[in-house]
Write an enzyme that holds these catalytic residues in place. Structure first.
Site, PDB file in Angstrom:
ATOM      1  N   HIS A 121      -5.655   1.989  10.837  1.00 25.97           N
ATOM      2  CA  HIS A 121      -6.213   0.970   9.908  1.00 25.97           C
ATOM      3  C   HIS A 121      -6.805   0.106  10.699  1.00 25.97           C
ATOM      4  CE1 HIS A 121      -5.562  -2.132   7.097  1.00 25.97           C
ATOM      5  NE2 HIS A 121      -5.586  -1.369   5.893  1.00 25.97           N
ATOM      6  N   ASP A 197       2.291   0.299  14.384  1.00 27.55           N
ATOM      7  CA  ASP A 197       1.999  -0.249  12.984  1.00 27.55           C
ATOM      8  C   ASP A 197       2.969   0.543  11.745  1.00 27.55           C
ATOM      9  OD1 ASP A 197       0.977  -0.331  10.419  1.00 27.55           O
ATOM     10  OD2 ASP A 197      -0.890  -0.038  10.994  1.00 27.55           O
ATOM     11  N   GLN A 200       3.058   2.091   6.836  1.00 30.52           N
ATOM     12  CA  GLN A 200       3.273   3.113   5.898  1.00 30.52           C
ATOM     13  C   GLN A 200       4.544   3.994   6.130  1.00 30.52           C
ATOM     14  OE1 GLN A 200       1.504   3.599   3.343  1.00 30.52           O
ATOM     15  NE2 GLN A 200      -0.361   2.278   3.767  1.00 30.52           N
ATOM     16  N   LYS A 223       4.509  -3.475   0.537  1.00 30.11           N
ATOM     17  CA  LYS A 223       4.645  -1.955   0.779  1.00 30.11           C
ATOM     18  C   LYS A 223       5.851  -1.269   0.352  1.00 30.11           C
ATOM     19  CE  LYS A 223       0.349  -1.720   3.365  1.00 30.11           C
ATOM     20  NZ  LYS A 223      -0.866  -1.445   2.492  1.00 30.11           N
ATOM     21  N   CYS A 363      -9.721   1.033   4.670  1.00 29.07           N
ATOM     22  CA  CYS A 363      -9.834   0.307   5.877  1.00 29.07           C
ATOM     23  C   CYS A 363      -9.430   1.165   7.161  1.00 29.07           C
ATOM     24  CB  CYS A 363      -8.588  -0.676   5.837  1.00 29.07           C
ATOM     25  SG  CYS A 363      -8.600  -1.744   4.112  1.00 29.07           S
TER      26      CYS A 363
HETATM   27  N1  PMP Z   1      -1.658  -0.623   8.559  1.00 30.25           N
HETATM   28  C1  PMP Z   1      -1.466   0.460   7.793  1.00 30.25           C
HETATM   29  C2  PMP Z   1      -1.458   1.763   8.089  1.00 30.25           C
HETATM   30  C3  PMP Z   1      -1.723   0.074   6.276  1.00 30.25           C
HETATM   31  O1  PMP Z   1      -1.688   1.177   5.497  1.00 30.25           O
HETATM   32  C4  PMP Z   1      -2.218  -1.322   5.833  1.00 30.25           C
HETATM   33  C5  PMP Z   1      -2.206  -1.599   4.547  1.00 30.25           C
HETATM   34  N2  PMP Z   1      -3.095  -0.918   3.844  1.00 30.25           N
HETATM   35  C6  PMP Z   1      -2.079  -2.084   6.871  1.00 30.25           C
HETATM   36  C7  PMP Z   1      -1.862  -1.825   8.379  1.00 30.25           C
HETATM   37  C8  PMP Z   1      -2.234  -3.692   6.590  1.00 30.25           C
HETATM   38  O2  PMP Z   1      -1.220  -4.378   5.939  1.00 30.25           O
HETATM   39  P1  PMP Z   1      -1.491  -5.470   5.046  1.00 30.25           P
HETATM   40  O3  PMP Z   1      -2.560  -5.686   4.458  1.00 30.25           O
HETATM   41  O4  PMP Z   1      -0.093  -5.776   4.349  1.00 30.25           O
HETATM   42  O5  PMP Z   1      -1.348  -6.567   6.179  1.00 30.25           O
END
Ligand code: PMP
Length: 408
Positions: A121, A197, A200, A223, A363
């Site tokens: 991401h 990270d 997910q 999430k 993203c």
């Molecule tokens: N890493 C991953 C794998 C994600 O799916 C996301 C959210 N789409 C994020 C990071 C970023 O999370 P946040 O927007 O809550 O900071």
């Protein structure tokens, strides 16, 4: 095992009509809905206990502090950190990873290397580009093999020069689960740190940070049925002691003199300013809710849904699924495209049927480019504890209708 259909009653936002159809919410990788218990807890906090934490001696301040710190203990227990000193409250995964990138700036030298993967991401990609630019370190990127992380490529790119490896646990596009425990071992043998990270993975499977042996682990409250604006950075105590605070101000100091200041102890050394108290308490309540369901039961439920859904999606002509073919290595995130149709059109058509999915680059632009989609985008359906077989059926029906509609 819990009854997902029954569970929906706990989530007010799920019980609504969208475009004349009952809502089927399949955008859980973006954010999840919140159960009443979480919503009520936040309301109760503001109605009864609202005060600033760690400062006041009055009753409300003591209550707010106790609840905020109790939430930290719930997080500690949920991820099995050794101590609450290792649990930092942040704004979310993005902030958590940015904080770790500051630690990287502290330790990296121009000859060092940072290793990430192509499936990251942007929040686990861009900060590392920035670190590389600032320190002169080289950013290396592990590729894909058969829709998942290429472990051989990882082994080949890992060297004594590697100081930081930053990887996602579960891809928010491919849905693949990366073998973090095994990776931690080879990363540590090379003398590097592993940053994970967990945005997910944490909501959907048992996380034991000690067993995974990640040096840093990041995730977001929103999430996992909690509020937005709250997240967690887990870090090994020894590293957090070495790491400089990222923000400076109230709450994080010990003494302030005219010419220098000293920092307070962990975890508060990192939590400058008034924190998101209601957010942390809401996250604690979300963890209670997840614990009542059982995280293993949630994982099994999502796995069962995928096993039910995948063959039906594969049977739709022209529908291409991205990510690993093997269900074993998959979480409840499914990216796909319908031949000849723009993903945004598909998502809009599904919305007309009450089905909420995401379309775009999620993203993860470098990954999407590699996947060679015609529109540099995919449709993504993502599931959670309250997703049902009926939701899967509705998705399949709506996709078939969409296909027919656009081919006439
Ligand atoms: N890493 C991953 C794998 C994600 O799916 C996301 C959210 N789409 C994020 C990071 C970023 O999370 P946040 O927007 O809550 O900071």
């Amino acid at each position: 095992m819990f009854d997902a259909e029954l569970l929906k009653k706990d989530f007010p936002a799920l019980n609504q009509i969208v475009n004349d159809e009952p809502l089927v919410y399949l955008d859980n990788a973006a954010t999840t809905q919140k159960p009443l218990s979480v919503l009520t807890r936040i309301k109760n906090y503001y109605e009864n206990d609202n005060a600033n934490v760690h400062r006041g001696v009055h009753t409300l301040a003591e209550r707010a502090t106790a609840d905020y710190e109790a939430a930290r203990e719930k997080v500690r227990d949920f991820i099995n950190a050794r101590t609450t000193k290792e649990v930092l409250f942040t704004r979310g995964t993005t902030t958590s990873l940015n904080w770790v990138s500051k630690f990287a700036e502290q330790i990296l030298k121009p000859d060092d290397e940072i290793l990430i993967s192509i499936m990251e991401h942007h929040s686990n990609f861009v900060p590392w580009q920035q670190v590389a630019a600032k320190t002169g370190a080289t950013l290396k990127i592990v590729g894909l093999k058969e829709g998942q992380l290429d472990l051989q490529d990882l082994q080949e790119k890992l060297s004594v020069k590697t100081k930081i490896v930053a990887l996602t646990h579960v891809s928010n596009v491919l849905g693949c689960i990366n073998p973090i425990r095994d990776i931690a071992q080879i990363v540590h043998e090379m003398g590097a740190y592993l940053v994970v990270d967990g945005a997910q993975s944490t909501p959907h499977m048992k996380i034991d940070v000690q067993e995974l042996d990640a040096d840093f682990f990041a995730f977001s409250g929103h999430k996992m049925m909690g509020p937005t604006g709250i997240g967690v950075l887990y870090g090994k105590e020894k590293l957090l002691n070495e790491m400089n605070p990222v923000e400076f101000g109230g709450e994080m100091i010990d003494f302030v003199y005219e010419d220098y200041s000293t920092w307070t102890e962990l975890p508060w050394k990192f939590e400058a300013g008034t924190p998101n108290i209601a957010g942390a308490i809401g996250l604690g309540e979300a963890i209670d809710y997840i614990n009542r369901l059982g995280i293993d039961a949630i994982e099994q439920h999502e796995h069962d849904l995928m096993a039910y859904l995948m063959p039906q999606l594969k049977a739709i002509e022209g529908l291409k699924i991205y990510g690993p073919a093997d269900l074993q290595n998959r979480a409840g995130v499914l990216s796909f495209n319908l031949a000849g149709l723009h993903p945004h059109d598909v998502a809009t058509a599904l919305d007309m049927e009450g089905v909420a999915v995401r379309a775009g680059h999620h993203c993860a632009q470098p990954l999407i480019r590699l996947l060679d989609t015609s529109a540099e985008a995919t449709v993504r359906a993502s599931f959670y504890a309250y997703s049902t077989i009926a939701d899967c059926d509705k998705l399949v029906d709506a996709l078939k209708k969409t296909k027919e509609f656009f081919t006439i």
